[in-house]
Design a protein around this motif. Structure first.
Motif, short mmCIF file in Angstrom:
data_model
loop_
_atom_site.label_atom_id
_atom_site.label_comp_id
_atom_site.label_asym_id
_atom_site.label_seq_id
_atom_site.Cartn_x
_atom_site.Cartn_y
_atom_site.Cartn_z
N GLY A 106 -12.87 -14.18 -49.96
CA GLY A 106 -13.77 -12.99 -49.42
C GLY A 106 -12.97 -12.25 -48.53
N PRO A 107 -13.71 -11.29 -47.83
CA PRO A 107 -15.01 -10.91 -47.63
C PRO A 107 -15.31 -9.81 -48.60
CG PRO A 107 -13.98 -10.01 -45.79
CD PRO A 107 -12.86 -10.92 -46.58
N SER A 108 -14.35 -9.35 -49.45
CA SER A 108 -14.75 -8.67 -50.57
C SER A 108 -15.19 -9.32 -51.73
CB SER A 108 -13.58 -7.58 -51.18
OG SER A 108 -12.58 -8.59 -51.62
N TYR A 109 -16.03 -8.68 -52.56
CA TYR A 109 -16.74 -9.59 -53.72
C TYR A 109 -15.53 -9.31 -54.74
CZ TYR A 109 -21.43 -9.64 -52.01
OH TYR A 109 -22.72 -9.82 -51.19
N GLU A 110 -15.68 -10.08 -55.75
CA GLU A 110 -14.70 -10.26 -56.78
C GLU A 110 -14.56 -9.04 -57.76
OE1 GLU A 110 -17.11 -12.67 -56.37
OE2 GLU A 110 -16.01 -13.60 -54.82
N THR A 111 -13.54 -8.79 -58.39
CA THR A 111 -13.36 -7.81 -59.54
C THR A 111 -13.66 -8.47 -60.71
OG1 THR A 111 -11.11 -8.61 -59.93
CG2 THR A 111 -11.22 -6.81 -58.32
N ILE A 141 -13.29 -12.42 -61.82
CA ILE A 141 -14.51 -13.35 -62.21
C ILE A 141 -14.08 -13.90 -63.81
CG2 ILE A 141 -16.98 -13.18 -63.21
CD1 ILE A 141 -16.61 -13.42 -60.13
N GLN A 142 -13.37 -13.14 -64.55
CA GLN A 142 -13.17 -13.54 -66.09
C GLN A 142 -12.24 -14.63 -65.85
OE1 GLN A 142 -14.46 -13.03 -68.90
NE2 GLN A 142 -15.94 -11.97 -67.83
N ALA A 185 -22.44 -12.45 -60.97
CA ALA A 185 -21.07 -12.01 -60.59
C ALA A 185 -20.63 -10.83 -61.08
CB ALA A 185 -20.16 -13.17 -60.64
N ALA A 186 -19.49 -10.32 -60.43
CA ALA A 186 -19.08 -8.64 -60.82
C ALA A 186 -18.80 -8.81 -62.27
CB ALA A 186 -17.81 -8.21 -59.91
N GLY A 187 -19.31 -7.88 -63.12
CA GLY A 187 -18.86 -7.52 -64.37
C GLY A 187 -19.73 -8.55 -65.44
N LYS A 206 -24.28 -5.46 -65.53
CA LYS A 206 -23.81 -3.97 -65.26
C LYS A 206 -24.00 -3.52 -63.87
CE LYS A 206 -24.21 -2.65 -70.08
NZ LYS A 206 -25.24 -3.55 -70.92
N GLU A 207 -24.73 -4.44 -63.18
CA GLU A 207 -25.27 -3.81 -61.76
C GLU A 207 -23.90 -4.15 -60.81
OE1 GLU A 207 -28.72 -4.18 -60.56
OE2 GLU A 207 -29.47 -3.86 -62.75
N LYS A 208 -23.65 -3.21 -60.05
CA LYS A 208 -22.92 -3.32 -58.86
C LYS A 208 -23.36 -4.29 -57.75
CE LYS A 208 -20.02 0.87 -59.18
NZ LYS A 208 -19.81 2.06 -58.43
N LEU A 209 -22.42 -5.01 -57.05
CA LEU A 209 -23.02 -5.91 -56.13
C LEU A 209 -23.20 -5.18 -54.96
CD1 LEU A 209 -21.90 -7.65 -58.22
CD2 LEU A 209 -20.92 -9.30 -56.58
#
Ligand code: HPA
Length: 179
Positions: free
Chosen positions: A95-100, A104-105, A143-145, A148-151
Motif C-alpha cells: 500500500g498505502p494506495s489501493y490496488e489497480t 487485482i487480476q 477489491a478494485a475491479g 463496479k464500486e470505487k474504493l
C-alpha cells in the motif's frame, strides 16, 4: 518489535485481525475469512538482517504458518455461533494506495483470495519466534475491479464497524476454547 516483545513476555499464541479486499467472488463485504496461507508480496521480510538466535532460527519453515489447531477452534466457534467462516489466501502488499484492477487480476492469477496491507510481517515474525499464529480477516470491500464500486477508506471503516460484534463474538468464543 511488538510481536517480539510479546513473545519474550511469554505469550504462546497470537491472533491477528485485519481488514481486506475480497478478490474471491464468493466473498461479500462484511464477511469473515480465516487466513489459510499468505503470499508475501511486500518486497520485505522482518527476518532480513543478521538472525538473533534467541528469537528463532535463521531459515524458518513456513509450511504451516497459520496453526491448524487454532483454525479448527475458530471453525468450531464459528459453527456454534452460526457465523460463516471461509478460508482464504491473503496477499500482503505494502500500500498505502489501493490496488489497480490489473493488479487485482494479477493477484487472482497468483492464487490470492484476499488482499491487504498488514499481517504478513507480523505472521512471519511470530512464526519465527515459535508462536501459534492465527489470522482472521474482515472483508470490508470487494477489491478494485471485482465490483463496479470505487474504493474508499470511509466505506472500509464503516463495514469493519458493522462487523465488529460478529468479529468480537467469534474471538471471545474461540479464546474460551483455548483454555
Ligand atoms: N486492498 C488492500 N487493503 C485493503 C483493502 C483493499 O481492497 N481493503 C481493506 N484493506
Amino acid at each position: 518489535l511488538p510481536v517480539r516483545v510479546m513473545s519474550q513476555m511469554g505469550i504462546k499464541t497470537l491472533i491477528l485481525t485485519n481488514a481486506s479486499g475480497g478478490i474471491n467472488e464468493n466473498y461479500r463485504p462484511g464477511e469473515l475469512v480465516y487466513i489459510a496461507d499468505h503470499l508475501n508480496l511486500t518486497g520485505n521480510n522482518p527476518l532480513i538482517g543478521p538472525n538473533d538466535d534467541r528469537l528463532g532460527e535463521r531459515f524458518p519453515d513456513m509450511t504451516e504458518t497459520y496453526n491448524k489447531k487454532l483454525i479448527n477452534l475458530f471453525l468450531e466457534a464459528a459453527n456454534e455461533l452460526g457465523i460463516e467462516l471461509k478460508p482464504g489466501i491473503y496477499a500482503g502488499v505494502v500500500g498505502p494506495s489501493y490496488e489497480t484492477p490489473a493488479e487485482i487480476q494479477m493477484l487472482k492469477t497468483l492464487g490470492a483470495d484476499l488482499v491487504g496491507m498488514s499481517t504478513v510481517p507480523e505472521a512471519i515474525a511470530a512464526h519465527h519466534a515459535g508462536l501459534n499464529v492465527s489470522a482472521i480477516s474482515c472483508v470490508t470491500n470487494m477489491a478494485a475491479g471485482i465490483s463496479k464500486e470505487k474504493l474508499n477508506h470511509e466505506d472500509v471503516k464503516l463495514v469493519a464497524d458493522q462487523a465488529k460484534d460478529k468479529f468480537s463474538n467469534l474471538l471471545f468464543k474461540t479464546i474460551e476454547k483455548m483454555r
